[in-house]
Design a protein around this motif. Structure first.
Motif, PDB file in Angstrom:
ATOM      1  N   ARG A  93       0.773  -1.342   0.231  1.00  0.00           N
ATOM      2  CA  ARG A  93      -0.214  -0.356  -0.301  1.00  0.00           C
ATOM      3  C   ARG A  93       1.239   1.310   0.091  1.00  0.00           C
ATOM      4  O   ARG A  93       2.160   1.557   0.941  1.00  0.00           O
ATOM      5  CB  ARG A  93      -1.108  -0.104   1.022  1.00  0.00           C
ATOM      6  N   GLY A  94       0.420   2.138  -0.829  1.00  0.00           N
ATOM      7  CA  GLY A  94       0.748   3.836  -0.240  1.00  0.00           C
ATOM      8  C   GLY A  94       1.289   4.737   1.305  1.00  0.00           C
ATOM      9  O   GLY A  94       0.268   4.678   2.161  1.00  0.00           O
ATOM     10  N   LYS A  95       2.235   4.791   1.129  1.00  0.00           N
ATOM     11  CA  LYS A  95       1.704   5.465   2.076  1.00  0.00           C
ATOM     12  C   LYS A  95       1.934   6.676   2.526  1.00  0.00           C
ATOM     13  O   LYS A  95       1.152   7.433   3.495  1.00  0.00           O
ATOM     14  CB  LYS A  95       3.240   5.741   2.864  1.00  0.00           C
ATOM     15  N   THR A  96       1.245   7.646   0.979  1.00  0.00           N
ATOM     16  CA  THR A  96       0.787   8.828   1.161  1.00  0.00           C
ATOM     17  C   THR A  96      -0.411   8.678  -0.131  1.00  0.00           C
ATOM     18  O   THR A  96      -0.471   9.240  -1.092  1.00  0.00           O
ATOM     19  CB  THR A  96       2.032  10.110   0.438  1.00  0.00           C
ATOM     20  N   THR A 137      -3.497  13.222   3.356  1.00  0.00           N
ATOM     21  CA  THR A 137      -2.458  12.148   2.548  1.00  0.00           C
ATOM     22  C   THR A 137      -2.825  10.794   3.941  1.00  0.00           C
ATOM     23  O   THR A 137      -2.452  11.399   5.216  1.00  0.00           O
ATOM     24  CB  THR A 137      -1.436  12.213   2.386  1.00  0.00           C
ATOM     25  N   ILE A 138      -2.967   9.731   3.310  1.00  0.00           N
ATOM     26  CA  ILE A 138      -3.816   8.689   4.802  1.00  0.00           C
ATOM     27  C   ILE A 138      -1.601   7.706   3.971  1.00  0.00           C
ATOM     28  O   ILE A 138      -1.772   6.727   2.936  1.00  0.00           O
ATOM     29  CB  ILE A 138      -4.098   7.151   4.103  1.00  0.00           C
ATOM     30  N   ASP A 139      -1.408   6.769   6.033  1.00  0.00           N
ATOM     31  CA  ASP A 139      -0.301   6.143   5.046  1.00  0.00           C
ATOM     32  C   ASP A 139      -0.958   5.084   4.843  1.00  0.00           C
ATOM     33  O   ASP A 139      -1.482   4.119   6.413  1.00  0.00           O
ATOM     34  CB  ASP A 139       0.800   5.755   6.768  1.00  0.00           C
ATOM     35  N   MET A 140      -1.426   3.620   4.053  1.00  0.00           N
ATOM     36  CA  MET A 140      -2.058   2.709   4.167  1.00  0.00           C
ATOM     37  C   MET A 140      -1.630   1.242   4.385  1.00  0.00           C
ATOM     38  O   MET A 140      -1.953   0.492   4.090  1.00  0.00           O
ATOM     39  CB  MET A 140      -2.467   2.379   2.676  1.00  0.00           C
ATOM     40  N   ALA A 143       0.479   8.473  -4.370  1.00  0.00           N
ATOM     41  CA  ALA A 143       0.507   7.655  -3.155  1.00  0.00           C
ATOM     42  C   ALA A 143       1.789   6.576  -2.489  1.00  0.00           C
ATOM     43  O   ALA A 143       1.448   6.696  -0.976  1.00  0.00           O
ATOM     44  CB  ALA A 143      -0.862   6.950  -3.525  1.00  0.00           C
ATOM     45  N   GLY A 144       2.243   6.638  -3.339  1.00  0.00           N
ATOM     46  CA  GLY A 144       3.245   5.982  -3.615  1.00  0.00           C
ATOM     47  C   GLY A 144       3.615   4.020  -3.074  1.00  0.00           C
ATOM     48  O   GLY A 144       4.680   3.866  -2.179  1.00  0.00           O
ATOM     49  N   GLY A 145       2.078   3.862  -3.242  1.00  0.00           N
ATOM     50  CA  GLY A 145       2.283   2.418  -3.300  1.00  0.00           C
ATOM     51  C   GLY A 145       0.309   2.278  -3.592  1.00  0.00           C
ATOM     52  O   GLY A 145      -0.227   3.567  -4.602  1.00  0.00           O
TER      53      GLY A 145
END
Length: 758
Positions: free
Chosen positions: A689-692, A707-710, A743-745
Motif C-alpha cells: 500500500r502507499g504511504k501517501t 494523505t493516508i499511510d496505508m 500514493a507511493g504504492g
C-alpha cells in the motif's frame, strides 16, 4: 524306500527347525504404539509408501522429549536390535545427519546412533544386548530436533533381519503383533465417509441430519484437514449464495475465522469441529483410522478395511454408499474408479511456518543439510509468517513421493531460517526463533476421480449452465507455478510459488458446479467431495478452496439421504430424483430428521435465508455504527481490483488500484440532519500500500485534503481511520474521494463511515 527316507529326512529337518525357532523370541514394538509419545509427533501421511505410521521428532532445532514404552521379555538372552528408520536427507547427498536419535533400553543408550544411514526406509542394525526376562523399558531419545523418525523397533534372538519389502513386511507385522485373522466388522451404515476435512465433515453432517447412519473415518487425531491446527490454511471461498443459498450453512457452523494463514492453533478450533460431529447422534466418528483396502462386489464398494494408527487394530466398515473425501482420491483408486491426473503443471504441497522475536538473543543450529540459502533466495517472511507460497513438488509424484516433497519443504524452511540466523540475515535477527513449522503438508493436487461431468475452465468462464449446478464456486481460477525469481538456484525443485489468477468468475453469485461431478462414473455407489472431484486441472483452481469443498460435502450428504430413502444409486438422483433433491438443497443447514423416512424438522435457531449474493463475507455493515457507504456503491474511475485476501474488510470485498493510475473511488452521501459528524475511511494495511494515499473530503462547499499511510494499521476498530470531525448541515452532500496520484504504492478503498457525534 529311498523316496521314503528322503521324505523322512526332510520331515526331521523341518521339525528340528521348528524346535530351534520355538526357543527364539522376537518382540516387535511399533513406534506409534508407545504409550508416551513425549515430544515426538505421530505422522500418518505416508502410510501407503512407508507401510506404517511413524514417530517424528519435529522440534524445530530443539531436541524433543523422549518417547517411552515398556515391553515384556519372556526369554532371557542376547537380543539383536533393529530400528526401522532412514537418514531423511541422504537421498540428496546432503552433509550432516539431522534426524539422529538414540534408542535407550533400560535407561542405557545403544552404541549405534539411528537415522544416520540409508536414503530409504530400512532396518538399521543396533547391535546386541543382553536382556533378562521381565519388563524392559524402551525410549526414543532425540539428539537434534530436526525430524528424526522411527517406524518400529525389533528385539530378536534370531540373526535374521526383519523383512523390508512392503507386502512381506505387512504380513510379518500382522503375525508378530498377533492381530486377529479377521477384522472387527462395523456394518449397517447408509454412508461411509473417508476423510475428515471440510468436504468429509460437510458430507457426514448433512447426511446425518437427513436421517442417514454415517461412519466418518479420519486418519489424523483432529478434523478439518488443511483447515485444522496441523496445517492452518484459513478457509476461503464464499458460501450461502447462488441458486441454493442454504448450501454452506453447515460449513458456517464449523469453519475457522483465522485472521492470518497460517494462524494460531487456537483459531482453527479443532475442539469445536469434533464436538459438532460427535453431537450428531447419527454419526460414528473414527479418528486415527487409516483406510487401506477396498472390498468390491462387482462395480460396487462393499466394504473398506482400516486400521487404528496407534494400535494397528483392524476394522472393516460395510455400507450402502461411500464417499471419497481423502483429497487424493484414495478410495476411488483402490476401487479402480476412473481417474485422471495432470501430467504437467501440477500444483505442489505447502508447508507454512511462523517465527517470532524475544527479548534475549537466541541461537539456532547450523543446518548444512538444509537448502543452501541466503536472504535473496526467498521472500522475506513478513508478519513473521511463511505463507501459502512456500510450496514445492511441482510435477513430482504427489502420491508415491509425498514424503520426499514434504521433506524438501522442510529443508527449504530450515535453510531460510538458517540464513536469517546464521548468514546474511543474522544481524537483524538475533532474538528470532521459530514458533511453528507444519510437518503435515498441505497438498493441492493429485488424482481427479471422473464423474458423469468433467468440469472445464471453458465451462466456468463461459458460464455454461448445467441443470444440476448447485455448489457456488467463487474463487478465481487460481493455479500455482514456480516463481522464477526464486527458482534459479534449485530449478529441478523450486520451493516458492506464484499464483496466476483467471478472475473471470462471478464472485458474488458464484459458478454453480454440477452435482454430476460428485459421483463416480464407473463405481456405482461412490460419491466424492473435495479436491478429488471430477474437474480438469484448470477447473480445480477454482473449486479446491475449503469452504467450496465443504459445500460439495453438504450436497453429497443430502443426495445420500435420497439414495437411502429410495434404495438407488448416486446417478439416479440426477436422472430420476432431482426435483426431490432440489427441495432438500433449499432446506436450512440445521434441518434434521431422525431417519430418512421421518418428517423433517426446522429448528428455531436455523440461519436466516441469504440472498443469491450471499451474506457479507466480511464485516456486516448493518452491525456497525452510523452510516456505512460500501465500496460497491462508490463511483469508480480507472482500474480498480476487488480483493478478499486480507481479512477484516467491510461487506463483500475491498478494492485497490496502482499508484498514478489515474483511478479514483468516490463515496457520496447526503445528510438529512444538521450535526457534528466524524467521517472515517476503512482500508486493510499491506506492505504494497502507499504511504501517501491522497484522500479528499468535501462537506457542502468546503474541501479538505488528507494523505493516508496505508501501510500503517488503522487506529480505529474494524480497520477505520478518522478523516476528521465536520459540521454538517441538513442537505449537505458529503463526498470522500480516494485517489492514486503520488500514493507511493497501491491505494485501497473499503468503506466510508459517518458517525453523528453527541
Amino acid at each position: 524306500m529311498t523316496r521314503f527316507c528322503t521324505n523322512a529326512l526332510v520331515l526331521i529337518a523341518g521339525l528340528m527347525l521348528v524346535s530351534a525357532r520355538a526357543h527364539a523370541e522376537t518382540v516387535l514394538v511399533e513406534a506409534e504404539s508407545f504409550p508416551k509419545h513425549g515430544g515426538w509427533s505421530l505422522d500418518t501421511q505416508f502410510i501407503n509408501t512407508v507401510g506404517s505410521p511413524y514417530l517424528l521428532a519435529h522440534g524445530l532445532g530443539q531436541p524433543v522429549a523422549d518417547a517411552e514404552a515398556t515391553v515384556q521379555i519372556r526369554t532371557p538372552g542376547k537380543y539383536h536390535v533393529y530400528v526401522r528408520t532412514k537418514d531423511w536427507v541422504a537421498r540428496w547427498q546432503a552433509p550432516g545427519q539431522p534426524g539422529k536419535f538414540q534408542v535407550l533400553i533400560n535407561g542405557k543408550p545403544l552404541a549405534e546412533a539411528f537415522g544416520t544411514v540409508g536414503a530409504e526406509w530400512h532396518w538399521q542394525p543396533g547391535g546386541e544386548i543382553d536382556l533378562p526376562a521381565g519388563p524392559a523399558t524402551l525410549a526414543l531419545h532425540d539428539l537434534t530436533g530436526f525430524d528424526g523418525r522411527c517406524d518400529a523397533i525389533v528385539l530378536t534372538t534370531e540373526s535374521t533381519v526383519p523383512p523390508n519389502e512392503h507386502s512381506l513386511l505387512t504380513q510379518w507385522r500382522r503375525s508378530q503383533l498377533n492381530l486377529p485373522a479377521e477384522p472387527v466388522v462395523k456394518s449397517d451404515y447408509d454412508l461411509v465417509v473417508v476423510g475428515g476435512g471440510y468436504s468429509g465433515m460437510g458430507a457426514a453432517l448433512a447426511a446425518a441430519r437427513m436421517g442417514c447412519k454415517v461412519a466418518l473415518i479420519q486418519d489424523r487425531p483432529v478434523l478439518g484437514g488443511n483447515g485444522s491446527s496441523e496445517v492452518r490454511v484459513w478457509s476461503m471461498g464464499l458460501i450461502r449464495r447462488g441458486k441454493y443459498p442454504r448450501i454452506g450453512e453447515i460449513v458456517e457452523e464449523f469453519c475457522d475465522h483465522a485472521t492470518l494463514s497460517p494462524g494460531t492453533a487456537q483459531e482453527f478450533e479443532d475442539e469445536k469441529k469434533e464436538k459438532l460431529v460427535r453431537d450428531e447422534k447419527n454419526i460414528d466418528l473414527f479418528l486415527n483410522t487409516h483406510a487401506y483396502k477396498v472390498e468390491m462386489d462387482g462395480n460396487r464398494i462393499a466394504a473398506i478395511d482400516t486400521f487404528d494408527t496407534r494400535t494397528s487394530a483392524q476394522t472393516k466398515f460395510k455400507g450402502k454408499l461411500f464417499c471419497d473425501a481423502t483429497g487424493h482420491g484414495t478410495i476411488g483408486a483402490l476401487a479402480n474408479a476412473d481417474f485422471d491426473m495432470a501430467e504437467k503443471g501440477r500444483m505442489g504441497m505447502s508447508n507454512m511456518w511462523t517465527w517470532d522475536e524475544g527479548q534475549q538473543p537466541v541461537s539456532f543450529p547450523e543446518t548444512p543439510w538444509a537448502l543452501d540459502l541466503n536472504m535473496k533466495d526467498f521472500p522475506y517472511p513478513v508478519k513473521h509468517h511463511g505463507e501459502w507460497f512456500w510450496e514445492s513438488g511441482f510435477d513430482k509424484d504427489p502420491l508415491g513421493d509425498a514424503e520426499g516433497i514434504r521433506d524438501w519443504n522442510l529443508r527449504a524452511v530450515f535453510g531460510a531460517f538458517n540464513a536469517m540466523k546464521n548468514r546474511d540475515g543474522a544481524p537483524k535477527h538475533p532474538t528470532a526463533f521459530l514458533t511453528w513449522v507444519a510437518y503435515i503438508g498441505g497438498p493441492r493436487e493429485s488424482r481427479q476421480l471422473l464423474g458423469d461431468v468433467i468440469l472445464t475452465q471453458d465451462d466456468i468462464v463461459g458460464k455454461r449452465e448445467f441443470p444440476d449446478g448447485c455448489v457456488p464456486s467463487t474463487w478465481s481460477i487460481d493455479l500455482h507455478y514456480p516463481k522464477k525469481q526464486f527458482a534459479e538456484k534449485f530449478p529441478d525443485n523450486p520451493f516458492i510459488s506464484i499464483a496466476e489468477h483467471d478472475r473471470r468468475i462471478d464472485r458474488d453469485y458464484g459458478y454453480p458446479v454440477p452435482y454430476r461431478c460428485f459421483y463416480s462414473k464407473n463405481i456405482s455407489n461412490l460419491f466424492m467431495a473435495g479436491r478429488c472431484i471430477s474437474v480438469t486441472h484448470e477447473a480445480l483452481g477454482t473449486v479446491r478452496v475449503m469452504k467450496t469443498c465443504g459445500m460439495m460435502g453438504e450436497v453429497v450428504g443430502k443426495a445420500a439421504s435420497l439414495c437411502t430413502l429410495y434404495g438407488c444409486e448416486p446417478r439416479d438422483i440426477y436422472e430420476r430424483y432431482w426435483p426431490e433433491m432440489d427441495k432438500l438443497l433449499l432446506l436450512p443447514g440445521k434441518a434434521h430428521r431422525a431417519t430418512v423416512q421421518a418428517p423433517i424438522e426446522i429448528p428455531s435457531d436455523a440461519l436466516p435465508l441469504a440472498g443469491p449474493h450471499g451474506p457479507p463475507s466480511g464485516i456486516d455493515p448493518s452491525k456497525l455504527e452510523g452510516v456505512i457507504i460500501d465500496n460497491r456503491i462508490a463511483k469508480l474511475s480507472g482500474k480498480w481490483t476487488a480483493g478478499t485476501g486480507l481479512p477484516g474488510y467491510i461487506n463483500y470485498d475491498y478494492i485497490y488500484a496502482g499508484e498514478n493510475s489515474g483511478s479514483t473511488a468516490t463515496f457520496e452521501w447526503q445528510s438529512a440532519d444538521t450535526a457534528k459528524m466524524e467521517i472515517r475511511l476503512a482500508y486493510q494495511p499491506h506492505e504494497n500500500r502507499g504511504k501517501t494515499v491522497p484522500v479528499s473530503i468535501t462537506v457542502g462547499d468546503k474541501t479538505t485534503e488528507r494523505t493516508i499511510d496505508m501501510q500503517a494499521k488503522p487506529a480505529l476498530e474494524n480497520n477505520f481511520v478518522s478523516l476528521g470531525e465536520y459540521a454538517v448541515k441538513k442537505g449537505d452532500k458529503v463526498v470522500v474521494t480516494v485517489g492514486t496520484k503520488g500514493a507511493g504504492g497501491n491505494a485501497h478503498a473499503d468503506a466510508v463511515q459517518i458517525i453523528t457525534l453527541k
